[in-house]
Design a protein around this motif. Structure first.
Motif, PDB file in Angstrom:
ATOM      1  N   ILE A 141       0.809  -1.221   0.000  1.00 42.85           N
ATOM      2  CA  ILE A 141       0.000   0.000   0.000  1.00 42.85           C
ATOM      3  C   ILE A 141       0.850   1.283   0.000  1.00 42.85           C
ATOM      4  O   ILE A 141       0.588   2.175  -0.812  1.00 42.85           O
ATOM      5  CB  ILE A 141      -1.031  -0.009   1.148  1.00 42.85           C
ATOM      6  N   PRO A 142       1.873   1.421   0.849  1.00 45.24           N
ATOM      7  CA  PRO A 142       2.651   2.669   0.811  1.00 45.24           C
ATOM      8  C   PRO A 142       3.313   2.933  -0.554  1.00 45.24           C
ATOM      9  O   PRO A 142       3.329   4.068  -1.027  1.00 45.24           O
ATOM     10  CB  PRO A 142       3.701   2.470   1.907  1.00 45.24           C
ATOM     11  N   TRP A 189       0.030  10.973 -10.573  1.00 39.62           N
ATOM     12  CA  TRP A 189      -1.249  11.637 -10.811  1.00 39.62           C
ATOM     13  C   TRP A 189      -1.632  12.621  -9.720  1.00 39.62           C
ATOM     14  O   TRP A 189      -2.776  13.098  -9.688  1.00 39.62           O
ATOM     15  CB  TRP A 189      -2.362  10.590 -10.962  1.00 39.62           C
ATOM     16  N   GLY A 190      -0.727  12.973  -8.842  1.00 41.82           N
ATOM     17  CA  GLY A 190      -1.031  13.843  -7.708  1.00 41.82           C
ATOM     18  C   GLY A 190      -1.556  15.204  -8.095  1.00 41.82           C
ATOM     19  O   GLY A 190      -2.303  15.827  -7.347  1.00 41.82           O
ATOM     20  N   SER A 191      -1.198  15.668  -9.290  1.00 44.21           N
ATOM     21  CA  SER A 191      -1.653  16.989  -9.718  1.00 44.21           C
ATOM     22  C   SER A 191      -3.047  16.944 -10.335  1.00 44.21           C
ATOM     23  O   SER A 191      -3.618  17.979 -10.648  1.00 44.21           O
ATOM     24  CB  SER A 191      -0.669  17.564 -10.737  1.00 44.21           C
ATOM     25  N   ILE A 192      -3.598  15.743 -10.498  1.00 44.42           N
ATOM     26  CA  ILE A 192      -4.908  15.579 -11.127  1.00 44.42           C
ATOM     27  C   ILE A 192      -5.968  15.364 -10.050  1.00 44.42           C
ATOM     28  O   ILE A 192      -5.761  14.623  -9.102  1.00 44.42           O
ATOM     29  CB  ILE A 192      -4.904  14.359 -12.079  1.00 44.42           C
ATOM     30  N   GLY A 193      -7.099  15.975 -10.228  1.00 41.76           N
ATOM     31  CA  GLY A 193      -8.239  15.691  -9.354  1.00 41.76           C
ATOM     32  C   GLY A 193      -8.084  16.258  -7.967  1.00 41.76           C
ATOM     33  O   GLY A 193      -7.748  17.424  -7.786  1.00 41.76           O
ATOM     34  N   GLU A 194      -8.281  15.408  -6.985  1.00 46.30           N
ATOM     35  CA  GLU A 194      -8.391  15.858  -5.611  1.00 46.30           C
ATOM     36  C   GLU A 194      -7.061  16.258  -4.988  1.00 46.30           C
ATOM     37  O   GLU A 194      -7.041  16.904  -3.957  1.00 46.30           O
ATOM     38  CB  GLU A 194      -9.043  14.759  -4.765  1.00 46.30           C
ATOM     39  N   GLY A 195      -5.931  15.840  -5.545  1.00 44.09           N
ATOM     40  CA  GLY A 195      -4.639  16.196  -4.995  1.00 44.09           C
ATOM     41  C   GLY A 195      -4.427  15.661  -3.590  1.00 44.09           C
ATOM     42  O   GLY A 195      -3.914  16.352  -2.730  1.00 44.09           O
ATOM     43  N   ARG A 196      -4.850  14.435  -3.357  1.00 43.69           N
ATOM     44  CA  ARG A 196      -4.728  13.826  -2.034  1.00 43.69           C
ATOM     45  C   ARG A 196      -3.264  13.608  -1.662  1.00 43.69           C
ATOM     46  O   ARG A 196      -2.412  13.397  -2.505  1.00 43.69           O
ATOM     47  CB  ARG A 196      -5.452  12.482  -2.009  1.00 43.69           C
ATOM     48  N   GLN A 207      -3.094   6.127   1.058  1.00 46.28           N
ATOM     49  CA  GLN A 207      -2.892   4.863   1.768  1.00 46.28           C
ATOM     50  C   GLN A 207      -4.163   4.433   2.478  1.00 46.28           C
ATOM     51  O   GLN A 207      -4.541   3.250   2.424  1.00 46.28           O
ATOM     52  CB  GLN A 207      -1.747   4.985   2.780  1.00 46.28           C
ATOM     53  N   LEU A 208      -4.846   5.361   3.114  1.00 47.31           N
ATOM     54  CA  LEU A 208      -6.105   5.031   3.792  1.00 47.31           C
ATOM     55  C   LEU A 208      -7.163   4.567   2.787  1.00 47.31           C
ATOM     56  O   LEU A 208      -7.872   3.592   3.022  1.00 47.31           O
ATOM     57  CB  LEU A 208      -6.616   6.229   4.582  1.00 47.31           C
ATOM     58  N   LYS A 209      -7.244   5.261   1.653  1.00 46.31           N
ATOM     59  CA  LYS A 209      -8.221   4.897   0.627  1.00 46.31           C
ATOM     60  C   LYS A 209      -7.928   3.510   0.055  1.00 46.31           C
ATOM     61  O   LYS A 209      -8.846   2.734  -0.219  1.00 46.31           O
ATOM     62  CB  LYS A 209      -8.226   5.946  -0.483  1.00 46.31           C
ATOM     63  N   LEU A 210      -6.658   3.186  -0.119  1.00 46.21           N
ATOM     64  CA  LEU A 210      -6.279   1.898  -0.708  1.00 46.21           C
ATOM     65  C   LEU A 210      -6.651   0.710   0.171  1.00 46.21           C
ATOM     66  O   LEU A 210      -6.782  -0.414  -0.318  1.00 46.21           O
ATOM     67  CB  LEU A 210      -4.787   1.876  -1.038  1.00 46.21           C
ATOM     68  N   LYS A 211      -6.868   0.931   1.454  1.00 40.24           N
ATOM     69  CA  LYS A 211      -7.273  -0.167   2.332  1.00 40.24           C
ATOM     70  C   LYS A 211      -8.630  -0.743   1.926  1.00 40.24           C
ATOM     71  O   LYS A 211      -8.932  -1.904   2.200  1.00 40.24           O
ATOM     72  CB  LYS A 211      -7.270   0.277   3.791  1.00 40.24           C
TER      73      LYS A 211
END
Length: 153
Positions: free
Chosen positions: A13-14, A24-31, A37-41
């Protein structure tokens, strides 16, 4: 190379979160990487969606791909999506993405999915066209022009 579910190797996961953020960090929500990591769980599943298939060589993570629900909210009728296909840069050009996509297709069939959609910024469809995906339309989604494609199973 072996293909396994994220549910069988959650220590990946990390690395996946870092790949997503870097690519893709610059696309969409920029999480943040931590939020990813939390979402991938939620992808720690064996026989239901969402799930992730990993490509590994021993302990080395080579790449991954997702099978998920409703990636694009402008298509509520298109339920199942291939997403997040990523291969580490040093392993690209070795057929890993091809193997991951085919593994996602096999898994989708196994759990009763009849068709899968995807979005790509490659308007030729690239790998996906070679694997039998058909173009649906080009749209601008969250400010990015993409080709939406579908594959019947």
């Amino acid at each position: 190379m072996k293909l396994v579910l994220l549910a069988d190797n959650d220590s990946a996961i990390p690395q996946i979160a870092k790949w997503y953020n870097d690519e893709w960090g610059s696309i969409g929500e920029g999480r943040s990487t931590q939020e990813l990591q939390l979402k991938l769980k939620a992808y720690l599943n064996h026989d239901k969606l969402p799930l992730i298939i990993l490509a590994q060589d021993g302990d080395e993570l080579l790449g991954e791909a997702q099978l998920r629900f409703h990636e694009m909210d402008i298509y509520p009728e298109r339920e199942h999506w291939l997403g997040g296909v990523y291969v580490a840069s040093q392993h690209r050009g070795k057929g890993i993405a091809n193997n991951l996509v085919n593994a996602i297709i096999d898994k989708a069939k196994e759990i009763g999915v009849n068709s899968i959609n995807l979005q790509t910024q490659d308007f030729t469809g690239g790998l996906y066209t070679r694997l039998g995906w058909q173009p649906v339309e080009q749209v601008t989604y969250h400010g990015i022009k993409v080709q939406v494609m579908e594959r019947s199973l």
